[in-house]
Design an enzyme around this catalytic site. Structure first.
Site, PDB file in Angstrom:
ATOM      1  N   GLU A 196       0.846  -1.195   0.000  1.00  7.08           N
ATOM      2  CA  GLU A 196       0.000   0.000   0.000  1.00  7.08           C
ATOM      3  C   GLU A 196       0.880   1.244   0.000  1.00  7.08           C
ATOM      4  O   GLU A 196       1.726   1.409   0.875  1.00  7.08           O
ATOM      5  CB  GLU A 196      -0.880  -0.011   1.270  1.00  7.08           C
ATOM      6  CG  GLU A 196      -1.693   1.252   1.433  1.00  7.08           C
ATOM      7  CD  GLU A 196      -2.374   1.369   2.813  1.00  7.08           C
ATOM      8  OE1 GLU A 196      -2.334   0.386   3.592  1.00  7.08           O
ATOM      9  OE2 GLU A 196      -2.901   2.447   3.105  1.00  7.08           O
ATOM     10  N   CYS A 213       0.476   0.190  30.353  1.00  9.83           N
ATOM     11  CA  CYS A 213       1.723   0.941  30.303  1.00  9.83           C
ATOM     12  C   CYS A 213       1.696   2.136  31.273  1.00  9.83           C
ATOM     13  O   CYS A 213       1.848   1.944  32.468  1.00  9.83           O
ATOM     14  CB  CYS A 213       2.013   1.366  28.863  1.00  9.83           C
ATOM     15  SG  CYS A 213       3.751   1.706  28.607  1.00  9.83           S
ATOM     16  N   ARG A 236       9.730   4.170  28.465  1.00  9.00           N
ATOM     17  CA  ARG A 236      11.071   4.395  29.020  1.00  9.00           C
ATOM     18  C   ARG A 236      11.142   4.024  30.496  1.00  9.00           C
ATOM     19  O   ARG A 236      12.146   3.579  30.985  1.00  9.00           O
ATOM     20  CB  ARG A 236      11.435   5.882  28.948  1.00  9.00           C
ATOM     21  CG  ARG A 236      11.766   6.340  27.593  1.00  9.00           C
ATOM     22  CD  ARG A 236      12.375   7.729  27.575  1.00  9.00           C
ATOM     23  NE  ARG A 236      12.517   8.077  26.168  1.00  9.00           N
ATOM     24  CZ  ARG A 236      11.530   8.572  25.444  1.00  9.00           C
ATOM     25  NH1 ARG A 236      10.368   8.839  25.996  1.00  9.00           N
ATOM     26  NH2 ARG A 236      11.710   8.818  24.165  1.00  9.00           N
ATOM     27  N   HIS A 268       1.926  -3.228  26.053  1.00  2.62           N
ATOM     28  CA  HIS A 268       0.787  -2.786  25.240  1.00  2.62           C
ATOM     29  C   HIS A 268       0.096  -4.016  24.647  1.00  2.62           C
ATOM     30  O   HIS A 268       0.296  -4.345  23.483  1.00  2.62           O
ATOM     31  CB  HIS A 268       1.263  -1.858  24.124  1.00  2.62           C
ATOM     32  CG  HIS A 268       1.625  -0.498  24.612  1.00  2.62           C
ATOM     33  ND1 HIS A 268       0.675   0.465  24.862  1.00  2.62           N
ATOM     34  CD2 HIS A 268       2.818   0.045  24.913  1.00  2.62           C
ATOM     35  CE1 HIS A 268       1.286   1.569  25.290  1.00  2.62           C
ATOM     36  NE2 HIS A 268       2.586   1.339  25.342  1.00  2.62           N
ATOM     37  N   GLU A 277      -2.784  -4.410  23.670  1.00  2.00           N
ATOM     38  CA  GLU A 277      -3.747  -4.111  22.597  1.00  2.00           C
ATOM     39  C   GLU A 277      -3.215  -4.482  21.213  1.00  2.00           C
ATOM     40  O   GLU A 277      -3.986  -4.781  20.308  1.00  2.00           O
ATOM     41  CB  GLU A 277      -4.162  -2.635  22.631  1.00  2.00           C
ATOM     42  CG  GLU A 277      -3.073  -1.611  22.313  1.00  2.00           C
ATOM     43  CD  GLU A 277      -2.264  -1.157  23.529  1.00  2.00           C
ATOM     44  OE1 GLU A 277      -2.193  -1.918  24.510  1.00  2.00           O
ATOM     45  OE2 GLU A 277      -1.693  -0.041  23.483  1.00  2.00           O
TER      46      GLU A 277
HETATM   47  N1  GLN Z   1       5.472   7.655  29.536  1.00  2.00           N
HETATM   48  C1  GLN Z   1       5.650   6.361  30.072  1.00  2.00           C
HETATM   49  C2  GLN Z   1       7.048   5.823  29.812  1.00  2.00           C
HETATM   50  O1  GLN Z   1       7.745   6.293  28.968  1.00  2.00           O
HETATM   51  C3  GLN Z   1       4.596   5.400  29.521  1.00  2.00           C
HETATM   52  C4  GLN Z   1       4.694   5.189  28.056  1.00  2.00           C
HETATM   53  C5  GLN Z   1       3.494   4.512  27.479  1.00  2.00           C
HETATM   54  O2  GLN Z   1       2.424   4.483  28.076  1.00  2.00           O
HETATM   55  N2  GLN Z   1       3.633   3.997  26.282  1.00  2.00           N
HETATM   56  O3  GLN Z   1       7.476   4.907  30.450  1.00  2.00           O
END
Ligand code: GLN
Length: 541
Positions: free
Chosen positions: A143, A383, A464, A509, A511
């Site tokens: 794409e 997260c 991070r 994550h 999701e």
């Molecule tokens: N800001 C947070 C970190 O850097 C969480 C990052 C996030 O939710 N993807 O650890």
């Protein structure tokens, strides 16, 4: 088998659903038994989507191998149900970066003048072929992001034009996805913009094989005939792509239109019958569920739903798995800061706090989590959602006033979430994030282990900061359970509260790994718990 290529371009405007068209075609070809590879080209100069603001670009989709990519890759993975690699997202920044590195190397171009044609276009074709080889693809669907006529897109159009000659015309199929706008004033569908976009495509040397016409109304015979005549394609190759209520219906509609047969015919392949029973069943479950449940999503970009696309899709999958329609209330956490959580959360059956960066609205998220904890309201944190849950628990249960993440308060007296120096994920790109798939070991008997039905899992990361190991004992003593950690035990991956009906958060994550027919266990668990909460709530009234 020789790899065949389907090259998808877009006309008139961007955002007309090329990604879903590509993903749907991938699904329909895969279900016919072909091995497919899906590739998204983003003609912007950025090397990847990692540094683009969510309000410009929508969600950054993360692959197992840690690439920060376009959200269309999420559609691809959800539709073809295969993990993609970083090879599946090609940008101008990457292509030029590679060509410039080779030029600086000295030997590669042997003193030639390095030019867009052939050097950049060769590099583009090589990137496409590499993605196809990686998946051992029978059919590679590519794409091209943006719209035909965009300056940035030109080298990519030129590269895919050349592929017809390189690969042989019988191995290449061009699909043009265009918009047929409806003009209210004259109450008519209009083909002129699409005629112009096909003209632009033909000026670039590409004659589309198929034209998919996105439209909010059914195409009339007159429209089919006009597109066919002006764009030089048989009427049979003009395909209606009507707006759908839900995007999982689109592959079924496209199957009905015969798109996969037209593609396989052009590529000289047998079409066969696809098995789509499970997909039909999924659509039925999404469209007419027995139950309905309200979940509050508490975050920052709540007017920009694309920023949380995979989260909303994961909730849809979880709803389908629980025979429930999930109604998402998008709650801006800054409004909770002003008006308190009760106002926004008293009517919902569950709370989800997704990922995020920056300190805006953090206190609202913490307040929402406190509300969930104190009211036995099901809670899932993702997260940043985990980090806020740890802050909340430290402050309000352990009594550590001012507990915070160093990200939001570098001077906090109780840094419960910190940037781990020893975990410097320095990559070539200069990134400092923990990115991509990491293994995690679950505590036997925990809610996490019960939901995942497994003792070891792998989830994708993009962050991070981490829970501060120095605070773990104190949090644990007060009742927080670290139910998932890295195999070495040095990184907290999942937390939960056993005396709450459903309170769980993950540093990852999840999701990104939810699939339409395989709802992610954490999301499925949240919806199941929310349905229980709602049932109790009603019976108690
Ligand atoms: N800001 C947070 C970190 O850097 C969480 C990052 C996030 O939710 N993807 O650890």
């Amino acid at each position: 088998m020789t790899t065949k290529y389907v090259l998808v371009t877009g006309g008139v405007v961007s955002g007309i659903g090329k990604g879903i068209t590509t993903a749907s075609l991938g699904l329909l070809l895969k279900r016919r038994g072909y091995r497919v590879a899906l590739v998204k080209i983003d003609p912007y100069i950025n090397v990847d989507a990692g540094l683009i603001a969510p309000f410009q670009h929508g969600e950054v989709y993360v692959t197992d191998d840690g690439a920060e990519t376009d959200l269309d890759l999420g559609h691809y993975e959800r539709f073809i149900d295969e993990p993609l690699s970083k090879l599946a997202n090609i940008t101008t920044g990457q292509v030029y970066g590679d060509v410039i590195a080779k030029e600086r190397d000295g030997d590669y171009y042997l003193g030639q003048t390095v030019q867009v044609i052939p050097h950049i276009t060769d590099e583009i074709k090589e990137c496409i072929r590499a993605a196809a080889r990686h998946n051992d693809a029978d059919i590679c669907i590519v794409e091209i992001g943006g719209t035909v006529g965009d300056i940035e897109g030109e080298p990519f159009l030129e590269a895919i034009r050349q592929m017809r000659i390189d690969e042989g015309p019988e191995h290449v199929c061009y699909v043009h996805v265009t918009l047929i706008p409806y003009l209210e004033t004259v109450e008519e569908l209009k083909t002129k913009p699409s005629q112009h976009s096909v003209q632009a495509l033909r000026r670039a040397g590409i004659q589309p094989t198929l034209i998919v016409c996105r439209s909010k109304l059914p195409l009339t015979e007159d429209i089919y005939n006009k597109i066919s005549l002006f764009c030089d394609v048989p009427v049979a190759n003009v395909i209606e792509g009507r707006d759908a209520d839900n995007l999982y219906e689109i592959p079924l509609a496209m199957e009905h239109q015969g798109i996969a047969e037209l593609v396989t015919e052009q590529l000289g392949l047998p079409s066969g019958e696809p098995d789509l029973d499970d997909w039909r069943d999924l659509v039925k479950r999404i469209k007419s569920p027995t139950h309905q449940v309200k979940i509050a999503m508490v975050g920052k970009y709540m007017n920009l739903h694309d920023s949380y696309l995979s989260v909303t899709e994961a909730l849809t999958h979880a709803g389908a798995a629980n025979d429930a329609r999930v109604c998402i209330e998008y709650v801006d956490s800054e409004e909770i800061e002003e008006e308190g959580p009760e106002e926004f959360l008293s009517e919902v059956a569950g709370i989800l706090v997704p990922g995020g960066f920056g300190d805006r609205g953090i206190e609202g998220k913490v307040a929402a989590i406190q509300y969930a904890r104190e009211n036995n309201l099901p809670f899932l944190g993702l997260c940043l959602g985990l980090q806020c849950a740890v802050m909340e628990f430290a402050r309000n249960v352990c009594g550590l006033a001012g507990a915070n993440s160093r990200e939001f308060d570098p001077e906090t007296p109780h840094p419960v979430v910190i940037y781990l120096k020893e975990q410097e994920y320095v990559t070539e790109m200069g990134g400092t994030m923990r990115l991509g798939a990491y293994p995690c070991v679950l505590t036997a008997g925990s809610l996490a282990a019960r939901l995942y039905e497994s003792g070891e899992i792998s989830e994708r990361h993009r962050h991070r900061y981490e829970v501060n190991n120095a605070c773990r004992d104190e949090l644990e003593a007060a009742g927080m359970v670290f139910s998932g950690t890295s195999p070495e035990g040095d990184l907290v991956e999942l937390i939960e509260l056993p005396d709450h009906p459903f309170f769980i958060a993950t540093q990852a994550h999840p999701e990104f790994k939810s699939r339409p027919n395989r709802a992610h266990p954490l999301f499925r668990g949240l919806i199941a718990a929310a349905l229980d909460y709602q049932a109790d709530d009603k019976s108690g009234q």
